[in-house]
Design a protein around this motif. Structure first.
Motif, mmCIF file in Angstrom:
data_model
loop_
_atom_site.group_PDB
_atom_site.id
_atom_site.type_symbol
_atom_site.label_atom_id
_atom_site.label_comp_id
_atom_site.label_asym_id
_atom_site.label_seq_id
_atom_site.Cartn_x
_atom_site.Cartn_y
_atom_site.Cartn_z
ATOM 1 N N HIS A 120 4.526 25.230 8.711
ATOM 2 C CA HIS A 120 3.382 24.335 8.522
ATOM 3 C C HIS A 120 2.053 25.079 8.494
ATOM 4 O O HIS A 120 0.998 24.472 8.601
ATOM 5 N N LYS A 121 2.080 26.389 8.355
ATOM 6 C CA LYS A 121 0.861 27.191 8.463
ATOM 7 C C LYS A 121 -0.174 26.855 7.384
ATOM 8 O O LYS A 121 0.173 26.581 6.242
ATOM 9 N N SER A 122 -1.447 26.925 7.783
ATOM 10 C CA SER A 122 -2.540 26.859 6.817
ATOM 11 C C SER A 122 -2.470 28.089 5.922
ATOM 12 O O SER A 122 -1.965 29.142 6.326
ATOM 13 N N SER A 157 -14.250 25.112 21.973
ATOM 14 C CA SER A 157 -13.568 26.328 22.419
ATOM 15 C C SER A 157 -12.388 26.671 21.519
ATOM 16 O O SER A 157 -11.815 27.752 21.635
ATOM 17 N N HIS A 158 -12.037 25.739 20.622
ATOM 18 C CA HIS A 158 -10.881 25.943 19.753
ATOM 19 C C HIS A 158 -11.172 25.473 18.330
ATOM 20 O O HIS A 158 -11.995 24.579 18.111
ATOM 21 N N ILE A 159 -10.486 26.078 17.368
ATOM 22 C CA ILE A 159 -10.364 25.543 16.018
ATOM 23 C C ILE A 159 -9.061 24.749 16.011
ATOM 24 O O ILE A 159 -8.055 25.185 16.575
ATOM 25 N N LEU A 160 -9.065 23.592 15.389
ATOM 26 C CA LEU A 160 -7.892 22.722 15.404
ATOM 27 C C LEU A 160 -7.150 22.795 14.072
ATOM 28 O O LEU A 160 -7.776 22.799 13.008
ATOM 29 N N PHE A 161 -5.843 22.848 14.146
ATOM 30 C CA PHE A 161 -5.010 22.783 12.943
ATOM 31 C C PHE A 161 -4.110 21.564 13.055
ATOM 32 O O PHE A 161 -3.353 21.427 14.021
ATOM 33 N N LEU A 162 -4.226 20.658 12.076
ATOM 34 C CA LEU A 162 -3.418 19.438 12.082
ATOM 35 C C LEU A 162 -2.048 19.744 11.482
ATOM 36 O O LEU A 162 -1.899 19.879 10.271
ATOM 37 N N ALA A 207 -14.663 12.116 6.782
ATOM 38 C CA ALA A 207 -13.472 12.460 5.999
ATOM 39 C C ALA A 207 -12.223 11.937 6.680
ATOM 40 O O ALA A 207 -12.216 11.665 7.885
ATOM 41 N N ILE A 208 -11.175 11.806 5.876
ATOM 42 C CA ILE A 208 -9.830 11.572 6.401
ATOM 43 C C ILE A 208 -9.058 12.858 6.154
ATOM 44 O O ILE A 208 -9.005 13.357 5.029
ATOM 45 N N VAL A 209 -8.478 13.399 7.208
ATOM 46 C CA VAL A 209 -7.842 14.718 7.130
ATOM 47 C C VAL A 209 -6.325 14.579 7.252
ATOM 48 O O VAL A 209 -5.827 14.116 8.278
ATOM 49 N N PRO A 210 -5.579 14.989 6.213
ATOM 50 C CA PRO A 210 -4.114 14.964 6.300
ATOM 51 C C PRO A 210 -3.577 16.239 6.937
ATOM 52 O O PRO A 210 -4.329 17.192 7.194
ATOM 53 N N ALA A 211 -2.289 16.260 7.183
ATOM 54 C CA ALA A 211 -1.643 17.435 7.784
ATOM 55 C C ALA A 211 -1.859 18.674 6.918
ATOM 56 O O ALA A 211 -1.967 18.591 5.695
ATOM 57 N N GLY A 212 -1.943 19.827 7.586
ATOM 58 C CA GLY A 212 -2.106 21.096 6.877
ATOM 59 C C GLY A 212 -3.535 21.578 6.798
ATOM 60 O O GLY A 212 -3.815 22.590 6.146
ATOM 61 N N ASN A 213 -4.459 20.866 7.479
ATOM 62 C CA ASN A 213 -5.877 21.216 7.388
ATOM 63 C C ASN A 213 -6.453 21.650 8.734
ATOM 64 O O ASN A 213 -5.980 21.245 9.800
ATOM 65 N N LEU A 214 -7.510 22.464 8.640
ATOM 66 C CA LEU A 214 -8.230 22.943 9.822
ATOM 67 C C LEU A 214 -9.402 22.019 10.128
ATOM 68 O O LEU A 214 -10.044 21.498 9.214
#
Length: 230
Positions: free
Chosen positions: A15-17, A54-59, A78-85
């Protein structure tokens, strides 16, 4: 309640970006040692506007709404789907989240240490280049949405929104939204009453079928024409 998980290594995660595919195995090991994977239920807040980043988030899985909290009302960014930072504006700017994020459905989020993330941008040119591409794409999408809600009529805005949901969020001409009609109206920058009228027009003209939260594009060509000329 958010639930921490014990998960598979970043080295074998599928599932990596795209930017993480530019990291070496030792660098992925560093990410592994400095991240936390959490499950969120539908409706849970993932990050709060103004809080320390403190973190960058990955969905990794799910769907998230980003919104700016105003004095009287909120603005959906925005609406953010899986695979995004999520949280990239905090990487080199103010060390706070510039928007709040809440889940639209059960979601899995990886919390990545922001200092480790920042170091990779300085040490790995390929990683940095891919990250710039991601930021550019996000910026262009923001410009397109701003043009749509400020320059197009209601039918044009609705056509843009349905096309975006179909192509970028659900990746299917037939989809069920996991959020309210109120949020749908806010995304199209119109009142709930106006949205209801526009939905009926598209349904009557057999362009987009709408039954509750289920939508289906019936005439892609006409939808595109309305989007371009609205």
């Amino acid at each position: 309640m958010a639930i921490p998980l014990k998960t598979q290594s970043c080295k074998i995660c599928t599932h990596k970006s795209s930017c993480f595919k530019k990291l070496t195995l030792p660098e992925l090991e560093v990410i592994d040692e400095n991240r936390l994977e959490i499950n969120y239920k539908n409706g849970e807040m993932v990050c709060k506007q103004g809080s320390f980043a403190s973190h960058i988030l990955f969905l990794k899985k799910g769907l998230i709404k980003l919104y700016i909290e105003g004095k009287d009302k909120n603005l959906i960014v925005a609406i953010v789907p899986a695979g995004n930072l999520i949280g990239l504006p905090s990487l080199f700017g103010d060390p706070i989240f510039h928007y709040s994020a809440v889940t639209y459905e059960d979601s899995t989020v990886c919390l990545l240490n922001i200092d480790v993330f920042r170091n990779f941008t300085q040490e790995n040119a390929c990683f940095s280049s891919e990250l710039i591409k991601i930021i550019n794409e996000t910026t262009i999408q923001s410009y397109d949405r701003f043009f749509s809600i400020s320059q197009k009529n209601m039918h044009g805005r609705y056509a843009d929104l349905i096309s975006c949901l179909s192509e970028k969020i659900y990746q299917n001409p037939k989809f069920n939204i996991t959020f309210s009609r109120k949020d749908l109206a806010e995304l199209a920058s119109m009142s709930a009453e106006s949205l209801s009228r526009v939905i009926k027009d598209f349904d009557k003209d057999k362009i987009v079928s709408a039954k509750g939260k289920e939508f289906e594009i019936l005439d892609q060509k006409r939808l595109l024409s309305i989007s371009q000329n609205g």
